[in-house]
Design a protein around this motif. Sequence first.
Motif, mmCIF file in Angstrom:
data_model
loop_
_atom_site.group_PDB
_atom_site.id
_atom_site.type_symbol
_atom_site.label_atom_id
_atom_site.label_comp_id
_atom_site.label_asym_id
_atom_site.label_seq_id
_atom_site.Cartn_x
_atom_site.Cartn_y
_atom_site.Cartn_z
ATOM 1 N N LEU A 196 12.694 5.279 3.835
ATOM 2 C CA LEU A 196 13.408 4.643 3.900
ATOM 3 C C LEU A 196 12.552 5.921 2.594
ATOM 4 O O LEU A 196 13.823 6.051 1.409
ATOM 5 C CB LEU A 196 12.546 3.979 2.016
ATOM 6 N N GLU A 197 11.317 6.632 2.009
ATOM 7 C CA GLU A 197 11.577 7.612 1.910
ATOM 8 C C GLU A 197 12.651 8.684 2.141
ATOM 9 O O GLU A 197 12.695 9.792 0.705
ATOM 10 C CB GLU A 197 10.114 8.360 1.022
ATOM 11 N N SER A 198 12.838 9.517 3.016
ATOM 12 C CA SER A 198 13.107 10.680 3.384
ATOM 13 C C SER A 198 14.933 10.120 3.516
ATOM 14 O O SER A 198 15.547 11.032 3.653
ATOM 15 C CB SER A 198 13.141 10.381 4.812
ATOM 16 N N GLY A 199 15.160 8.240 3.502
ATOM 17 C CA GLY A 199 16.695 8.241 3.415
ATOM 18 C C GLY A 199 17.187 9.228 4.784
ATOM 19 O O GLY A 199 18.640 9.114 4.669
ATOM 20 N N GLU A 200 16.655 9.177 5.790
ATOM 21 C CA GLU A 200 17.596 9.488 7.405
ATOM 22 C C GLU A 200 18.174 8.185 7.240
ATOM 23 O O GLU A 200 19.235 8.969 8.177
ATOM 24 C CB GLU A 200 16.003 9.581 7.912
ATOM 25 N N TRP A 201 18.407 7.193 6.806
ATOM 26 C CA TRP A 201 18.672 5.890 7.497
ATOM 27 C C TRP A 201 20.228 6.344 7.058
ATOM 28 O O TRP A 201 21.028 5.355 7.545
ATOM 29 C CB TRP A 201 18.158 4.517 7.058
ATOM 30 N N GLN A 202 20.262 6.900 5.965
ATOM 31 C CA GLN A 202 21.645 7.456 5.429
ATOM 32 C C GLN A 202 22.775 8.318 6.434
ATOM 33 O O GLN A 202 23.652 8.957 6.617
ATOM 34 C CB GLN A 202 22.077 8.003 4.165
ATOM 35 N N ARG A 203 21.589 9.009 7.168
ATOM 36 C CA ARG A 203 22.098 9.675 8.361
ATOM 37 C C ARG A 203 23.717 8.715 9.278
ATOM 38 O O ARG A 203 23.453 7.913 9.474
ATOM 39 C CB ARG A 203 21.514 10.063 9.650
ATOM 40 N N GLU A 204 25.136 9.966 9.801
ATOM 41 C CA GLU A 204 25.828 9.138 9.945
ATOM 42 C C GLU A 204 26.283 7.686 10.916
ATOM 43 O O GLU A 204 26.120 7.058 11.371
ATOM 44 C CB GLU A 204 27.317 10.424 10.761
ATOM 45 N N GLU A 205 24.674 8.502 12.125
ATOM 46 C CA GLU A 205 24.859 7.210 12.912
ATOM 47 C C GLU A 205 24.082 6.019 12.950
ATOM 48 O O GLU A 205 24.381 5.172 14.164
ATOM 49 C CB GLU A 205 24.193 8.512 14.317
ATOM 50 N N PHE A 206 23.804 6.626 11.569
ATOM 51 C CA PHE A 206 23.174 4.704 11.591
ATOM 52 C C PHE A 206 23.780 4.086 10.314
ATOM 53 O O PHE A 206 23.313 3.207 9.752
ATOM 54 C CB PHE A 206 21.826 4.527 10.429
ATOM 55 N N GLY A 207 24.880 4.111 10.771
ATOM 56 C CA GLY A 207 26.414 3.815 9.922
ATOM 57 C C GLY A 207 26.415 2.556 10.281
ATOM 58 O O GLY A 207 26.447 2.123 11.818
ATOM 59 N N ARG A 208 26.939 1.675 9.502
ATOM 60 C CA ARG A 208 28.379 0.424 10.315
ATOM 61 C C ARG A 208 28.289 0.189 11.051
ATOM 62 O O ARG A 208 29.497 0.656 11.197
ATOM 63 C CB ARG A 208 27.533 -0.382 8.171
ATOM 64 N N ASP A 228 0.945 -1.555 -0.143
ATOM 65 C CA ASP A 228 0.005 0.137 -0.247
ATOM 66 C C ASP A 228 0.532 0.755 -0.058
ATOM 67 O O ASP A 228 0.288 2.360 -0.538
ATOM 68 C CB ASP A 228 -1.139 -0.480 1.072
ATOM 69 N N HIS A 229 2.452 1.119 0.862
ATOM 70 C CA HIS A 229 2.975 1.771 0.686
ATOM 71 C C HIS A 229 4.182 2.529 -0.626
ATOM 72 O O HIS A 229 4.816 3.354 -0.776
ATOM 73 C CB HIS A 229 3.919 2.455 2.078
ATOM 74 N N GLY A 230 3.518 1.586 -1.203
ATOM 75 C CA GLY A 230 4.324 1.179 -2.349
ATOM 76 C C GLY A 230 5.792 0.884 -2.599
ATOM 77 O O GLY A 230 6.172 1.118 -3.505
ATOM 78 N N LEU A 231 6.101 0.594 -1.424
ATOM 79 C CA LEU A 231 7.634 -0.133 -0.942
ATOM 80 C C LEU A 231 7.932 -1.266 -2.522
ATOM 81 O O LEU A 231 7.261 -2.185 -2.327
ATOM 82 C CB LEU A 231 7.871 -0.552 0.347
ATOM 83 N N ASP A 232 9.534 -1.403 -2.968
ATOM 84 C CA ASP A 232 9.648 -1.973 -3.295
ATOM 85 C C ASP A 232 11.248 -3.098 -3.264
ATOM 86 O O ASP A 232 12.339 -1.820 -2.706
ATOM 87 C CB ASP A 232 10.057 -1.560 -4.896
ATOM 88 N N LEU A 233 10.570 -3.521 -2.001
ATOM 89 C CA LEU A 233 11.664 -4.325 -1.570
ATOM 90 C C LEU A 233 11.864 -5.950 -1.447
ATOM 91 O O LEU A 233 10.993 -6.172 -2.398
ATOM 92 C CB LEU A 233 11.581 -4.403 0.476
ATOM 93 N N GLU A 234 13.365 -6.551 -1.655
ATOM 94 C CA GLU A 234 13.602 -7.543 -1.870
ATOM 95 C C GLU A 234 12.705 -8.516 -0.557
ATOM 96 O O GLU A 234 13.684 -9.229 0.359
ATOM 97 C CB GLU A 234 14.665 -7.959 -2.162
ATOM 98 N N LEU A 235 11.655 -9.557 -1.035
ATOM 99 C CA LEU A 235 11.490 -10.661 0.326
ATOM 100 C C LEU A 235 12.398 -11.908 0.602
ATOM 101 O O LEU A 235 12.455 -12.186 -1.055
ATOM 102 C CB LEU A 235 10.003 -10.288 0.474
ATOM 103 N N VAL A 236 12.990 -11.990 0.948
ATOM 104 C CA VAL A 236 13.501 -13.361 0.879
ATOM 105 C C VAL A 236 12.968 -14.152 1.600
ATOM 106 O O VAL A 236 13.669 -15.476 2.147
ATOM 107 C CB VAL A 236 15.061 -12.840 1.264
ATOM 108 N N SER A 237 12.148 -13.888 2.510
ATOM 109 C CA SER A 237 11.265 -14.978 3.208
ATOM 110 C C SER A 237 10.287 -15.729 1.904
ATOM 111 O O SER A 237 9.938 -15.133 0.682
ATOM 112 C CB SER A 237 10.397 -14.681 3.667
ATOM 113 N N PRO A 238 9.883 -16.624 2.754
ATOM 114 C CA PRO A 238 8.689 -16.987 1.643
ATOM 115 C C PRO A 238 7.835 -16.248 1.470
ATOM 116 O O PRO A 238 7.175 -15.869 2.787
ATOM 117 C CB PRO A 238 8.095 -19.020 2.307
ATOM 118 N N PRO A 239 6.791 -16.279 -0.016
ATOM 119 C CA PRO A 239 6.181 -15.341 -0.072
ATOM 120 C C PRO A 239 4.187 -16.215 1.125
ATOM 121 O O PRO A 239 3.701 -15.043 1.338
ATOM 122 C CB PRO A 239 5.635 -15.031 -1.314
#
Length: 405
Positions: A388-400, A314-325
Motif C-alpha cells: 500500500l505504501e509503495s503503490g506497487e499495486w498500481q503496476r500494470e500487471e496487477f490491473g483488473r 501498528d503499521h498505521g494502515l487505514d483500511l475499511e474493515l467489513v468484517s465484524p470487529p
Amino acid sequence: MIEKSRELDAADPLSHFRERFHVPKGVIYLDGNSLGCLPKATRGRMQEVIDREWGEGLIRSWNDAGWFDMAKRIGGKIAPLIGAQPHEVIACDSTSVNIFKLLAAALDMRPGRKVVLSEPGNFPTDLYMIAGLERQGLAERRLAERGELIGALDEDVALLMLTHAHYKTGELFDIAALTEAAQAAGALVLWDLSHSTGALPVDLNAANADFAVGCGYKYLCGGPGAPAFAFVAERHLGRLAQPLTGWFGHSAPFAFSDDYDAASGIEQLLCGTSPVLGLSALEVGVDLIAEIGVGRLHQKSRALSDFFLECVADHGLDLELVSPPDSGERGSQLSFRHPDAYAICQALIARGVIGDFRDPDIFRLGFAPAYLRFTDIAEAARHLAEVLESGEWQREEFGRRAAVT
C-alpha cells in the motif's frame, strides 16, 4: 510485531500441527477458507487406495475396503464437528447438489407453502438453487436484509436458508435464535456451514436445526472439489423425500428393483455411486481436524485474526474493515473494502501472500488455524503495508482482469 509473533508461536499449543500439512516454502497462505492445505497423510492414503484397494482389490474393495459404507462413516466423523449425531450426517455430492436436495425435500414437507427466504448477497449457489426450483413452479424466492429476516417470516415461508458465516464478510448468524424464530412461524431451516465447519463451533442439535450442508475442501482440507456433507435432523429422516432418487439412496440398491424405495436413514440422501477417491482424501482431513479439536481451532483463529488487526494498526494502515470487529461475531477471516482490492490482492500474491478477491471491491484473508503461525500473520501485515505504501499495486500487471478467480 515480529518479536511478539515469535513469542505467540512459542506459546501456541497447536503449533506442532503445522508439520502435519504441506505448506509450500515461501508462501503465507491466507486462503484456507477457499481451499485448505494438503495434509501430508493424504498422499499415503491416496496411494494406498489407488495401488492396493483399486489396483489389487478391484471390485472386491467395495466390501473388503469398506467403500460401500464410506459416505456414512465419514459423515459420522463430521457429525461431532457440527453438533450432530453420527446417523444424521452423510458425506456426498457437492454443496450445491445437497442444497437442491434439501430445498426440494423441505418444500415437499410444507405443502401449501412455496417461499424460500434468504438474504441478498448470500453465496450465489444457494440463491441459484432456489431459482432452479422456481423455474419448475415449486418455489418462490424471497430475500430480506439481515435485520428484517424475522419480520419476513409469514405463513407462506416453507424454508429459511442462510449461511452461518458469510462468505464475503465472515459475519455470523445466531443459528439457535433464527431457527427458533423460523420454526415458530411454521417454517423449516437449512443452514450452509461451508465457512464454519472445521473452524467454528457449531451445535445443530442444541439449536434444534432441521437441515444443514457444508463443504469438504475448505477447513476440512479434503482437497479441490472434495465431497460435501448433508445433515438431516433425526426427527425428519422418516418424512424426508429428496428428489434425486438414485440407486445408492435405495433401501436395497443391489436388489435392482424397477421401483424406487428410499432407504430409511440418512443414506437416503445418496444419489449416485460414492466417489471413493474424493471421500478417501476427505477422510484424512476430517480425522486431522477432529484430532486438533474445533474448540482449540476456534480459539486460535480468533487470536490470529485479532493479531492481524493489531499488526495493521501498528503499521498505521487505514483500511475499511467489513468484517465484524469482534472476533466472536465473525468466521475465521477478515475482509477489507478497497476500490483497488483486486490489484492489491494480486500484488500480495506476487509476494507469496495468498489471499483472495471478491467482487466488486473486497480482499479477503482467511485464518486457517491448523497450520498458520503468528509469524505468518506479522509478515503478511508487513507485506500489505509495503504494497500500500509503495503503490506497487498500481503496476500494470496487477490491473483488473476480465476473468477473476
